[in-house]
Write a protein that holds these residues in place. Sequence first.
Motif, mmCIF file in Angstrom:
data_model
loop_
_atom_site.group_PDB
_atom_site.id
_atom_site.type_symbol
_atom_site.label_atom_id
_atom_site.label_comp_id
_atom_site.label_asym_id
_atom_site.label_seq_id
_atom_site.Cartn_x
_atom_site.Cartn_y
_atom_site.Cartn_z
ATOM 1 N N LEU A 292 -18.347 -20.040 -5.289
ATOM 2 C CA LEU A 292 -17.128 -19.573 -4.623
ATOM 3 C C LEU A 292 -17.032 -18.056 -4.526
ATOM 4 O O LEU A 292 -16.007 -17.540 -4.061
ATOM 5 C CB LEU A 292 -15.909 -20.144 -5.344
ATOM 6 C CG LEU A 292 -15.878 -21.684 -5.427
ATOM 7 C CD1 LEU A 292 -14.598 -22.163 -6.083
ATOM 8 C CD2 LEU A 292 -16.059 -22.320 -4.054
ATOM 9 N N ALA A 293 -18.074 -17.334 -4.961
ATOM 10 C CA ALA A 293 -18.097 -15.890 -4.739
ATOM 11 C C ALA A 293 -18.668 -15.542 -3.366
ATOM 12 O O ALA A 293 -18.347 -14.486 -2.810
ATOM 13 C CB ALA A 293 -18.915 -15.199 -5.830
ATOM 14 N N GLY A 294 -19.508 -16.412 -2.811
ATOM 15 C CA GLY A 294 -20.103 -16.146 -1.508
ATOM 16 C C GLY A 294 -19.084 -15.870 -0.420
ATOM 17 O O GLY A 294 -19.221 -14.889 0.325
ATOM 18 N N PRO A 295 -18.046 -16.704 -0.286
ATOM 19 C CA PRO A 295 -17.037 -16.412 0.736
ATOM 20 C C PRO A 295 -16.317 -15.085 0.515
ATOM 21 O O PRO A 295 -15.943 -14.421 1.487
ATOM 22 C CB PRO A 295 -16.074 -17.596 0.600
ATOM 23 C CG PRO A 295 -16.914 -18.708 0.058
ATOM 24 C CD PRO A 295 -17.860 -18.036 -0.885
ATOM 25 N N ILE A 296 -16.120 -14.681 -0.736
ATOM 26 C CA ILE A 296 -15.462 -13.402 -1.012
ATOM 27 C C ILE A 296 -16.348 -12.253 -0.548
ATOM 28 O O ILE A 296 -15.889 -11.312 0.122
ATOM 29 C CB ILE A 296 -15.150 -13.263 -2.517
ATOM 30 C CG1 ILE A 296 -14.279 -14.418 -2.996
ATOM 31 C CG2 ILE A 296 -14.466 -11.933 -2.798
ATOM 32 C CD1 ILE A 296 -14.055 -14.436 -4.503
ATOM 33 N N ALA A 297 -17.623 -12.312 -0.903
ATOM 34 C CA ALA A 297 -18.544 -11.255 -0.496
ATOM 35 C C ALA A 297 -18.645 -11.167 1.024
ATOM 36 O O ALA A 297 -18.660 -10.069 1.601
ATOM 37 C CB ALA A 297 -19.921 -11.502 -1.111
ATOM 38 N N ALA A 298 -18.713 -12.317 1.690
ATOM 39 C CA ALA A 298 -18.799 -12.315 3.149
ATOM 40 C C ALA A 298 -17.550 -11.680 3.765
ATOM 41 O O ALA A 298 -17.646 -10.861 4.686
ATOM 42 C CB ALA A 298 -18.991 -13.740 3.659
ATOM 43 N N PRO B 137 -19.517 -13.691 8.637
ATOM 44 C CA PRO B 137 -19.202 -15.105 8.391
ATOM 45 C C PRO B 137 -19.956 -15.668 7.196
ATOM 46 O O PRO B 137 -21.015 -15.160 6.807
ATOM 47 C CB PRO B 137 -19.633 -15.791 9.685
ATOM 48 C CG PRO B 137 -20.698 -14.905 10.242
ATOM 49 C CD PRO B 137 -20.320 -13.507 9.858
ATOM 50 N N ASN B 138 -19.373 -16.696 6.624
ATOM 51 C CA ASN B 138 -20.075 -17.487 5.606
ATOM 52 C C ASN B 138 -20.093 -18.946 6.043
ATOM 53 O O ASN B 138 -19.160 -19.434 6.688
ATOM 54 C CB ASN B 138 -19.410 -17.368 4.234
ATOM 55 C CG ASN B 138 -18.062 -18.056 4.175
ATOM 56 O OD1 ASN B 138 -17.085 -17.521 4.705
ATOM 57 N ND2 ASN B 138 -17.990 -19.213 3.526
ATOM 58 N N GLU C 150 -14.044 -21.499 6.090
ATOM 59 C CA GLU C 150 -13.539 -20.490 7.010
ATOM 60 C C GLU C 150 -14.287 -20.486 8.341
ATOM 61 O O GLU C 150 -13.706 -20.239 9.396
ATOM 62 C CB GLU C 150 -13.645 -19.111 6.350
ATOM 63 C CG GLU C 150 -12.860 -18.014 7.036
ATOM 64 C CD GLU C 150 -11.366 -18.108 6.750
ATOM 65 O OE1 GLU C 150 -10.624 -17.331 7.361
ATOM 66 O OE2 GLU C 150 -10.949 -18.943 5.935
ATOM 67 N N HIS C 151 -15.598 -20.764 8.304
ATOM 68 C CA HIS C 151 -16.389 -20.662 9.528
ATOM 69 C C HIS C 151 -17.125 -21.951 9.883
ATOM 70 O O HIS C 151 -17.065 -22.391 11.028
ATOM 71 C CB HIS C 151 -17.382 -19.509 9.408
ATOM 72 C CG HIS C 151 -16.720 -18.172 9.244
ATOM 73 N ND1 HIS C 151 -16.520 -17.595 8.015
ATOM 74 C CD2 HIS C 151 -16.182 -17.328 10.154
ATOM 75 C CE1 HIS C 151 -15.893 -16.442 8.169
ATOM 76 N NE2 HIS C 151 -15.679 -16.251 9.449
#
Length: 384
Positions: A117-123, A129-130, A170-171
């Motif tokens: 769940l850190a990937g969407p934050i970094a993106a 986009p993630n 989100e995407h």
Amino acid sequence: MRVLFTTTPGPGHIHPMVPLATAFVRAGHDLAWVVADEVRPKLVREGFEAFAGGRGNVTFAEVEERFPSRGRAGEELLEAIFAGFFGGIRAEAMIEDLLPVARRWRPALVVNDQAELAGPIAAAALGIPNVTHSHGSALPRGLLDAASAVAAPLWRGRGLEPRPFAGTYEHLYLDIYPPSLQTADMSHIPAVQPLRPVAFATAGEGDGDWRGEDRDRPLVYVTFGTVFNRDTALIGTVVEALRELPVDVVVTLGPQGDPGALGEQPANVRVATYIPQTELLPRCAAVVSHAGSGTFLAAIGHGLPQLLIPQGADQFLNAEAGAKSGVALVLRPGEVTVEGVRDAARRVLDDPAFRDAAVRVREEIAAMPSPEAVVDELARRFGG
């Protein structure tokens, strides 16, 4: 296109993503992973660039200390554990490592495991986009709602407004679960791209020659994965049930397992720590497992009937899907006895309806878009 893959360290989360990553590389895209340092060398051996990030081992005791779940039961208990584990401890550690790597490496797209769940934050921080890569059935929305609440400070701490479902939808959501098996409500996921699940096993690992003599008897594979594999009494009950049947049995206990823990076994039973399923499943007649997503889908991909004994996590979702689709029988906790396992195994082996159902789902999997086709679609959508 430059693509950054992020995942939690379990094989059940990494392995489903490798075929898509391989397809990206073969199509000429630049790709790197961010994973816990303890598993990074495995991906490097597969030829990938990989950076260390996040935590390796996280215990349930640590989760309980940081995010207490006492007094909760059923779905509320599962949501609390998932939220603390993935929205809390793992995401906190990963974002500290991931964001500097992402800023330096400058990807155009982040592909994150459903539980990372850190990937969407970094993106979001980079304004890119993630895409979320499933590792099995779609997660119940309550799990992600709970994880979103726990992870919200990680968003706000970086000047971002928290997204619904921890930003995972989100995407785009890459769904490796065959539609006929899907039992979860997916109405909250706005964009779904099917992706054929492809079995993967790391190179150069295994317990040597497991095949023994060539026999005409059916081969039954027993595994409880790499996380829910500590209950040797449970595994011993399963082996005791199967070894009296006219079958050969191969049991894997996980890389940290001790084959001697099951005691002396007859000639038709082989106990190992790890055997690549890509080698083993083509020889099998049936599989007995904990219903982990990787084993469950890989066995179906070979048209194999199954006996499922779920222990936790998403295994109960897979067991429900297996029972409803007719590919498996299910024994719940408390139902596992020598007689019960033996009778269920006989049914799975002898009733052709289970294999027929597995073959139908195997054909459905074969018709899903390949990793190569999905890479082309992602490049079209997000490659600029």
